[in-house]
Design an enzyme around this catalytic site. Structure first.
Site, mmCIF file in Angstrom:
data_model
loop_
_atom_site.group_PDB
_atom_site.id
_atom_site.type_symbol
_atom_site.label_atom_id
_atom_site.label_comp_id
_atom_site.label_asym_id
_atom_site.label_seq_id
_atom_site.Cartn_x
_atom_site.Cartn_y
_atom_site.Cartn_z
ATOM 1 N N CYS A 155 -18.534 0.402 5.632
ATOM 2 C CA CYS A 155 -19.022 0.862 7.093
ATOM 3 C C CYS A 155 -20.288 0.565 7.639
ATOM 4 C CB CYS A 155 -18.561 2.183 7.224
ATOM 5 S SG CYS A 155 -16.867 2.371 7.086
ATOM 6 N N PHE A 156 -21.294 0.923 6.699
ATOM 7 C CA PHE A 156 -22.806 1.022 7.138
ATOM 8 C C PHE A 156 -23.398 -0.303 7.786
ATOM 9 C CE2 PHE A 156 -24.787 4.439 4.062
ATOM 10 C CZ PHE A 156 -24.136 5.570 4.900
ATOM 11 N N ALA B 226 -24.762 8.405 13.385
ATOM 12 C CA ALA B 226 -24.963 9.099 11.945
ATOM 13 C C ALA B 226 -24.716 8.039 10.907
ATOM 14 C CB ALA B 226 -23.524 9.956 11.830
ATOM 15 N N LEU C 23 -21.287 6.087 15.110
ATOM 16 C CA LEU C 23 -22.247 4.812 15.049
ATOM 17 C C LEU C 23 -23.517 5.417 14.375
ATOM 18 C CD1 LEU C 23 -21.101 2.714 17.620
ATOM 19 C CD2 LEU C 23 -20.069 2.584 15.314
ATOM 20 N N LYS D 149 -20.090 2.189 -4.996
ATOM 21 C CA LYS D 149 -20.948 3.350 -5.605
ATOM 22 C C LYS D 149 -20.018 3.893 -6.619
ATOM 23 C CE LYS D 149 -20.524 7.096 -2.858
ATOM 24 N NZ LYS D 149 -20.166 8.111 -1.686
ATOM 25 N N PHE E 209 -16.373 11.512 8.969
ATOM 26 C CA PHE E 209 -17.484 11.471 8.314
ATOM 27 C C PHE E 209 -17.624 11.616 6.718
ATOM 28 C CE2 PHE E 209 -18.304 13.302 12.532
ATOM 29 C CZ PHE E 209 -19.395 12.226 12.964
ATOM 30 N N ARG F 294 -30.421 1.854 -10.434
ATOM 31 C CA ARG F 294 -29.735 2.870 -9.859
ATOM 32 C C ARG F 294 -30.776 4.173 -10.541
ATOM 33 N NH1 ARG F 294 -26.138 3.125 -5.725
ATOM 34 N NH2 ARG F 294 -24.791 1.378 -5.863
ATOM 35 N N ARG G 23 0.928 -1.299 -0.027
ATOM 36 C CA ARG G 23 -0.111 -0.022 0.051
ATOM 37 C C ARG G 23 0.496 1.283 -0.073
ATOM 38 N NH1 ARG G 23 -5.761 0.243 2.952
ATOM 39 N NH2 ARG G 23 -6.943 0.105 0.949
HETATM 40 P P1 NAD Z 1 -8.548 0.465 5.273
HETATM 41 O O1 NAD Z 1 -8.781 -1.059 5.402
HETATM 42 O O2 NAD Z 1 -8.616 0.963 3.910
HETATM 43 O O3 NAD Z 1 -7.201 0.951 5.761
HETATM 44 C C1 NAD Z 1 -6.836 0.661 7.113
HETATM 45 C C2 NAD Z 1 -5.146 0.584 6.896
HETATM 46 O O4 NAD Z 1 -4.709 0.260 8.214
HETATM 47 C C3 NAD Z 1 -4.764 -0.639 6.130
HETATM 48 O O5 NAD Z 1 -3.922 -0.095 5.087
HETATM 49 C C4 NAD Z 1 -4.234 -1.555 6.978
HETATM 50 O O6 NAD Z 1 -2.655 -2.108 6.596
HETATM 51 C C5 NAD Z 1 -3.418 -0.405 8.201
HETATM 52 N N1 NAD Z 1 -3.150 -0.848 9.396
HETATM 53 C C6 NAD Z 1 -3.727 -2.059 10.077
HETATM 54 N N2 NAD Z 1 -3.031 -2.066 11.365
HETATM 55 C C7 NAD Z 1 -2.144 -1.339 11.283
HETATM 56 C C8 NAD Z 1 -0.993 -1.152 12.223
HETATM 57 N N3 NAD Z 1 -1.090 -1.513 13.486
HETATM 58 N N4 NAD Z 1 -0.009 -0.401 12.113
HETATM 59 C C9 NAD Z 1 0.064 0.498 10.723
HETATM 60 N N5 NAD Z 1 -1.133 0.337 9.851
HETATM 61 C C10 NAD Z 1 -2.101 -0.570 10.064
HETATM 62 O O7 NAD Z 1 -9.615 1.218 6.287
HETATM 63 P P2 NAD Z 1 -10.404 2.538 5.969
HETATM 64 O O8 NAD Z 1 -11.473 2.552 5.095
HETATM 65 O O9 NAD Z 1 -9.387 3.876 5.949
HETATM 66 O O10 NAD Z 1 -11.166 2.586 7.396
HETATM 67 C C11 NAD Z 1 -10.244 2.986 8.395
HETATM 68 C C12 NAD Z 1 -11.356 3.164 9.962
HETATM 69 O O11 NAD Z 1 -12.020 4.606 9.272
HETATM 70 C C13 NAD Z 1 -12.421 2.255 9.896
HETATM 71 O O12 NAD Z 1 -12.690 2.268 11.265
HETATM 72 C C14 NAD Z 1 -13.556 2.797 9.399
HETATM 73 O O13 NAD Z 1 -14.830 2.318 10.022
HETATM 74 C C15 NAD Z 1 -13.283 4.409 9.472
HETATM 75 N N6 NAD Z 1 -13.983 5.092 8.377
HETATM 76 C C16 NAD Z 1 -14.043 4.758 7.043
HETATM 77 C C17 NAD Z 1 -14.518 5.598 5.999
HETATM 78 C C18 NAD Z 1 -14.513 5.212 4.674
HETATM 79 O O14 NAD Z 1 -15.139 5.799 3.705
HETATM 80 N N7 NAD Z 1 -13.692 3.839 4.350
HETATM 81 C C19 NAD Z 1 -15.143 6.704 6.418
HETATM 82 C C20 NAD Z 1 -15.253 7.027 7.695
HETATM 83 C C21 NAD Z 1 -14.595 6.482 8.717
HETATM 84 C C1 UGA Z 2 -20.703 6.568 4.400
HETATM 85 C C2 UGA Z 2 -21.128 7.858 5.067
HETATM 86 O O1 UGA Z 2 -22.030 8.564 4.013
HETATM 87 C C3 UGA Z 2 -20.051 8.548 5.568
HETATM 88 O O2 UGA Z 2 -20.601 9.958 6.199
HETATM 89 C C4 UGA Z 2 -19.393 7.844 6.567
HETATM 90 O O3 UGA Z 2 -18.029 8.647 7.025
HETATM 91 C C5 UGA Z 2 -18.840 6.848 5.804
HETATM 92 O O4 UGA Z 2 -20.115 5.820 5.342
HETATM 93 C C6 UGA Z 2 -18.028 5.641 6.739
HETATM 94 O O5 UGA Z 2 -18.231 5.920 7.926
HETATM 95 O O6 UGA Z 2 -17.486 4.869 6.019
HETATM 96 P P1 UGA Z 2 -19.885 5.772 1.899
HETATM 97 O O7 UGA Z 2 -20.053 4.268 2.594
HETATM 98 O O8 UGA Z 2 -18.339 5.959 1.474
HETATM 99 O O9 UGA Z 2 -20.014 6.682 3.146
HETATM 100 O O10 UGA Z 2 -20.818 6.243 0.870
HETATM 101 P P2 UGA Z 2 -22.256 6.603 0.790
HETATM 102 O O11 UGA Z 2 -22.438 7.610 -0.249
HETATM 103 O O12 UGA Z 2 -22.847 6.889 2.063
HETATM 104 O O13 UGA Z 2 -23.037 5.321 0.118
HETATM 105 C C7 UGA Z 2 -23.013 4.132 1.032
HETATM 106 C C8 UGA Z 2 -23.973 3.143 0.169
HETATM 107 O O14 UGA Z 2 -25.286 3.567 0.192
HETATM 108 C C9 UGA Z 2 -23.634 3.158 -1.241
HETATM 109 O O15 UGA Z 2 -23.525 1.723 -1.569
HETATM 110 C C10 UGA Z 2 -24.742 4.044 -2.179
HETATM 111 O O16 UGA Z 2 -24.852 3.612 -3.360
HETATM 112 C C11 UGA Z 2 -25.769 3.701 -1.066
HETATM 113 N N1 UGA Z 2 -26.896 4.864 -1.290
HETATM 114 C C12 UGA Z 2 -26.345 6.090 -0.757
HETATM 115 C C13 UGA Z 2 -28.096 4.640 -1.535
HETATM 116 O O17 UGA Z 2 -28.363 3.376 -1.982
HETATM 117 N N2 UGA Z 2 -28.952 5.573 -1.643
HETATM 118 C C14 UGA Z 2 -28.853 6.814 -1.104
HETATM 119 O O18 UGA Z 2 -29.524 7.728 -1.663
HETATM 120 C C15 UGA Z 2 -27.480 7.112 -0.929
#
Ligand code: NAD
Ligand code: UGA
Length: 483
Positions: free
Chosen positions: A281-282, A228, A226, A344, A171, A454, A43
């Site tokens: 996440c959802f 939200a 959680l 998405k 968020f 969609r 990565r």
């Molecule tokens: P991800 O899996 O894409 O990335 C996590 C990274 O952490 C990986 O690359 C992994 O190798 C690394 N990692 C794990 N353990 C480690 C360690 N001990 N030292 C160094 N690196 C380490 O995950 P993500 O989507 O970025 O999500 C991370 C967190 O943020 C989750 O808790 C998720 O719920 C939250 N979150 C995600 C989103 C999103 O849109 N993906 C949005 C808001 C919040």
């Molecule tokens: C979601 C939240 O929107 C973020 O605020 C949050 O930070 C994030 O989760 C997280 O904690 O990981 P994300 O999952 O990246 O973000 O994308 P969204 O736009 O929320 O869509 C989630 C899913 O819902 C997708 O599959 C999308 O297609 C679907 N969706 C969204 C619908 O089916 N209908 C809608 O009207 C909106």
């Protein structure tokens, strides 16, 4: 003693959150140094790739910002020890997936990566360090982190180290992450130490108005994240459940959404019916809430939130069943084109994408599916459909038989409609809006079907092409009306 002047920032975890978040911060705060570290060399190498189209994450606007910041005040590396040692503040942005084994399996979050990160901070930090929970975590995880950090302070060779733990959930939504980070609705900072909270808020104040920065106690901050996600996912399950009612009553879910969305108390966002919500996440965050409620004996509360996930699973399943039903009850050896595999549009992320279950169902029914997605790598699809972790074997990923029954292929281009019986649109990529259905129809086996989960295809263009059309939540198909 605490030193609230922040110069060096470390982020543990270079994923979908750590990468974009630190990139935007580095761009907004050129006087600070940002070190983003990860245990995955692959990565980190991708983040450092000179070819910006090879970054590990596709996110609109990301590569332009990386170009402006990388190796200037933003550094990606696997040297976790050094990054923590020099940091005044450490963001923990590691993955927190649902546990697959042991107590709470299937619902509780697996905190082993968070614990490992806390132990790394406990071991390598120097002086005073603010430790920030950026990952989404169960309520009271900060206590666990605090305990790990505290125990390291009592070790004799760690004299002079001290910590504050804050919660600062993220968020951002994928596909709009850069805009979400640059123009957030709010920044939430939970904690009990005013100096540390102000120090963190100072970073955000560089570009976010202070009215949008909310301070809460640490447990409210953890729970608000959680909540939200649970509220957002609940809206999608609600509208998808109404879509099913529309289909059997002659109503149209787009009209229903528009009508209810005009009520300012309801609002118009997140009312688009779809193949079901995906993303990493959802589901995991709702199940986490369910686990929490069950743990505290609140079974009715747990059941309420679990039903949001149940409706989502049911809805995905009903789409594959419907495709089979419309194609005369069998898809065996029929070619079906799948448009879109990411959860998405505008992301290469496939985690929990509705496409995974729907494609598996169709393959298990014997279909020969051809998948197109503009950004998802076929090796990722191979992993999602067959659980094969080998990311290198591209040849194998091109075509794979599943359970010895149907099959799937990946195509980089859209010259894939020859001899297909149906097209199923699963992701709302904008390029699918411009397909010439009149030309496509000439190539399809008749009667050809187009399924739009969609609502991005113009029904008139399908009608003019003499194709059969199913659209989520569209009750205009007389055949379905049950009165
Ligand atoms: P991800 O899996 O894409 O990335 C996590 C990274 O952490 C990986 O690359 C992994 O190798 C690394 N990692 C794990 N353990 C480690 C360690 N001990 N030292 C160094 N690196 C380490 O995950 P993500 O989507 O970025 O999500 C991370 C967190 O943020 C989750 O808790 C998720 O719920 C939250 N979150 C995600 C989103 C999103 O849109 N993906 C949005 C808001 C919040
Ligand atoms: C979601 C939240 O929107 C973020 O605020 C949050 O930070 C994030 O989760 C997280 O904690 O990981 P994300 O999952 O990246 O973000 O994308 P969204 O736009 O929320 O869509 C989630 C899913 O819902 C997708 O599959 C999308 O297609 C679907 N969706 C969204 C619908 O089916 N209908 C809608 O009207 C909106």
């Amino acid at each position: 003693m605490m030193n609230s002047i922040i110069k060096n920032v470390c982020c543990i975890g270079a994923g979908y959150v750590g990468g974009p978040t630190m990139t935007v911060m580095a761009h907004k705060c050129p006087d600070l140094i940002f070190n983003v570290v990860d245990i995955s060399k692959e990565r980190i190498d991708s983040w450092n790739n000179k070819n910006l189209s090879k970054l590990p994450i596709f996110e609109p606007g990301l590569k332009e910002l990386i170009k402006k910041t990388r190796n200037i005040n933003l550094f990606f590396s696997t040297n976790i020890e050094k990054a923590i040692e020099t940091a005044d503040i450490v963001f923990i942005s590691v993955n927190t997936p649902t546990k697959t084994k042991g107590f709470g399996s299937g619902k509780a979050s697996d905190l082993k990566w968070v614990e490992a990160s806390a132990r790394q901070v406990a071991k390598y930090s120097k002086g005073h360090t603010i430790v920030v929970e950026k990952s989404t975590l169960p309520v009271r995880t900060a206590e666990v982190i605090q305990d790990i950090l505290k125990s390291s302070m009592s070790e004799s060779h760690r004299k002079g180290v001290s910590f504050n733990v804050l919660s600062n959930p993220e968020f951002l939504a994928e596909g709009t992450a850069i805009n979400d980070l640059e123009n957030p609705d709010r920044i939430l900072i939970g904690g009990d130490n005013k100096d540390a909270m102000l120090a963190l808020s100072k970073i955000y104040k560089t570009w976010v108005h202070e009215d949008k920065i909310l301070f809460t106690n640490i447990w409210s901050s953890e729970l608000a994240k959680l909540t939200a996600n649970a509220f957002l996912a609940q809206r999608i399950s609600s509208i998808n459940s109404i879509a099913a009612i529309c289909e059997v009553t002659g109503a149209d879910v787009r009209e229903v959404s528009r009508a209810i969305g005009k009520d300012t108390r309801i609002g118009s966002k997140f009312l688009d019916s779809s193949p079901g919500f995906g993303g990493s996440c959802f589901k995991k965050d709702i199940l986490n809430l369910v686990y929490l409620a069950e743990y505290f004996g609140l079974q009715e509360v747990a059941d309420f939130w679990e039903s949001v996930v149940k409706i989502n699973n049911w809805h995905q399943n009903r789409i594959s069943k419907l495709v089979v039903k419309k194609l005369f009850g069998t898809v065996s050896e029929k070619k079906i084109v799948i448009l879109g595999f990411s959860f998405k549009a505008n992301t290469n992320d496939t985690r929990e994408s509705a496409a995974i279950q729907i494609c598996k169902d169709l393959i298990n029914e014997g279909a020969e599916i051809i998948i197109h997605d503009p950004k998802v790598n076929p090796a990722q699809i191979e992993y999602d459909l067959n659980g094969n972790q080998s990311q290198n074997n591209k040849e194998k990923a091109q075509q794979k038989l599943l359970s010895g029954y149907g099959s799937w292929k990946f195509s980089k281009n859209l010259n894939i409609f020859d001899g297909c019986h149906a097209v199923l649109l699963l992701t709302e990529w904008s390029e699918y809006k411009n397909i010439n259905w009149y030309e496509v129809a000439k190539k399809m086996v008749r009667p050809g079907w187009v399924f739009d989960s969609r609502s991005i295809i113009d029904p008139i263009s399908i009608k003019n092409a003499n194709l059969n059309f199913w659209r989520v939540g569209d009750g205009s198909d007389e055949e379905n009306i049950n009165f």
